[in-house]
Design a protein around this motif. Structure first.
Motif, short mmCIF file in Angstrom:
data_model
loop_
_atom_site.label_atom_id
_atom_site.label_comp_id
_atom_site.label_asym_id
_atom_site.label_seq_id
_atom_site.Cartn_x
_atom_site.Cartn_y
_atom_site.Cartn_z
N SER A 154 1.43 -23.49 25.23
CA SER A 154 1.21 -22.34 26.11
C SER A 154 -0.14 -21.67 25.91
N ARG A 155 -0.74 -21.76 24.74
CA ARG A 155 -2.01 -21.09 24.47
C ARG A 155 -3.23 -22.02 24.54
N LEU A 156 -3.00 -23.28 24.88
CA LEU A 156 -4.11 -24.23 24.96
C LEU A 156 -4.21 -24.79 26.38
N ASN A 157 -5.42 -24.90 26.89
CA ASN A 157 -5.67 -25.56 28.17
C ASN A 157 -4.84 -24.95 29.30
N LYS A 158 -4.60 -23.64 29.22
CA LYS A 158 -3.79 -22.91 30.22
C LYS A 158 -2.40 -23.53 30.37
N GLY A 159 -1.88 -24.10 29.30
CA GLY A 159 -0.54 -24.70 29.32
C GLY A 159 -0.48 -26.08 29.93
N LYS A 160 -1.64 -26.60 30.37
CA LYS A 160 -1.68 -27.93 30.99
C LYS A 160 -1.63 -29.01 29.92
N LEU A 161 -1.30 -30.21 30.34
CA LEU A 161 -1.19 -31.36 29.45
C LEU A 161 -2.52 -31.69 28.79
N ILE A 162 -2.49 -31.97 27.50
CA ILE A 162 -3.64 -32.40 26.71
C ILE A 162 -3.38 -33.83 26.28
N SER A 163 -4.36 -34.70 26.47
CA SER A 163 -4.25 -36.11 26.08
C SER A 163 -5.40 -36.48 25.16
N PHE A 164 -5.12 -37.26 24.14
CA PHE A 164 -6.17 -37.74 23.24
C PHE A 164 -5.66 -38.98 22.53
N ASP A 165 -6.60 -39.73 21.95
CA ASP A 165 -6.28 -40.98 21.25
C ASP A 165 -6.52 -40.82 19.76
N GLY A 166 -5.87 -41.65 18.99
CA GLY A 166 -6.06 -41.64 17.55
C GLY A 166 -5.62 -42.95 16.92
N VAL A 167 -5.78 -43.01 15.62
CA VAL A 167 -5.40 -44.17 14.83
C VAL A 167 -4.66 -43.66 13.60
N SER A 168 -3.60 -44.36 13.23
CA SER A 168 -2.87 -44.06 12.00
C SER A 168 -3.01 -45.23 11.04
N ARG A 169 -3.26 -44.92 9.79
CA ARG A 169 -3.26 -45.91 8.72
C ARG A 169 -2.02 -45.64 7.88
N LEU A 170 -1.17 -46.64 7.77
CA LEU A 170 0.05 -46.54 6.99
C LEU A 170 -0.04 -47.49 5.81
N ILE A 171 0.29 -46.99 4.63
CA ILE A 171 0.37 -47.82 3.42
C ILE A 171 1.82 -47.80 2.98
N PHE A 172 2.34 -48.95 2.63
CA PHE A 172 3.76 -49.01 2.30
C PHE A 172 4.05 -49.98 1.19
N ASP A 173 5.15 -49.75 0.56
CA ASP A 173 5.76 -50.67 -0.39
C ASP A 173 7.05 -51.08 0.30
N GLN A 174 8.16 -50.50 -0.08
CA GLN A 174 9.39 -50.74 0.68
C GLN A 174 9.53 -49.74 1.81
#
Length: 154
Positions: A99-119
């Motif tokens: 509600s307080r960003l971009n007059k409540g309009k949809l915001i779109s952006f891209d990103g990358v996640s790096r995941l490290i795992f064992d089990q």
């Protein structure tokens, strides 16, 4: 979306199963089902992004519960994934409104996640443009940032 629909060359090993489960969970995650994160995150998960560094599954779930209370129209799409040597990289697109960003309009952006795992996943690092997610959509400062980016790109 699962990994096999992104890259048919990935095998159905434990790593790919874990990452597919992660993708499935994130595609349906909301404030009412944060317990699903127990399936993929270790209790001592370290989650970080440009705004936060959280250590422990309980802190991550608390952060996400708060986040879901403040945003609307949230969705994330995994566009590409790579799994190798107990790590995964996921390229994603996110949408949300606030509600307080971009007059409540949809915001779109891209990103990358790096995941490290064992089990389970022990580290989750998100990389994205904080300006595209937040600063460009703030009243007053947003116009200055957009102007500056446009001039820098000339």
């Amino acid at each position: 979306m699962n990994i096999s629909s992104i890259d048919n060359s990935l095998q159905n090993d434990d790593s790919s199963i874990l990452i597919n489960r992660f993708i499935d969970i994130y595609s349906q995650l909301n404030s009412g089902n944060l317990h699903l994160l127990d399936d993929v995150y270790s209790d001592s998960i370290v989650f970080s992004d440009p705004l936060h560094k959280l250590e422990s599954l309980e802190r991550v779930k608390s952060y996400m519960a708060h986040m879901y209370q403040n945003i609307n129209n949230y969705s994330i799409t995994i566009n590409d994934a790579m799994v190798a040597n107990d790590q995964a990289y996921l390229q994603w697109s996110m949408q949300f409104s606030h509600s307080r960003l971009n007059k409540g309009k949809l915001i779109s952006f891209d990103g990358v996640s790096r995941l490290i795992f064992d089990q389970k996943i022990t580290h989750h690092q998100d990389y994205y443009d904080l300006g595209a997610m937040l600063y460009e959509h703030l009243p007053l400062i947003g116009k200055v940032i957009k102007f500056t980016k446009a001039k820098a790109g000339q």
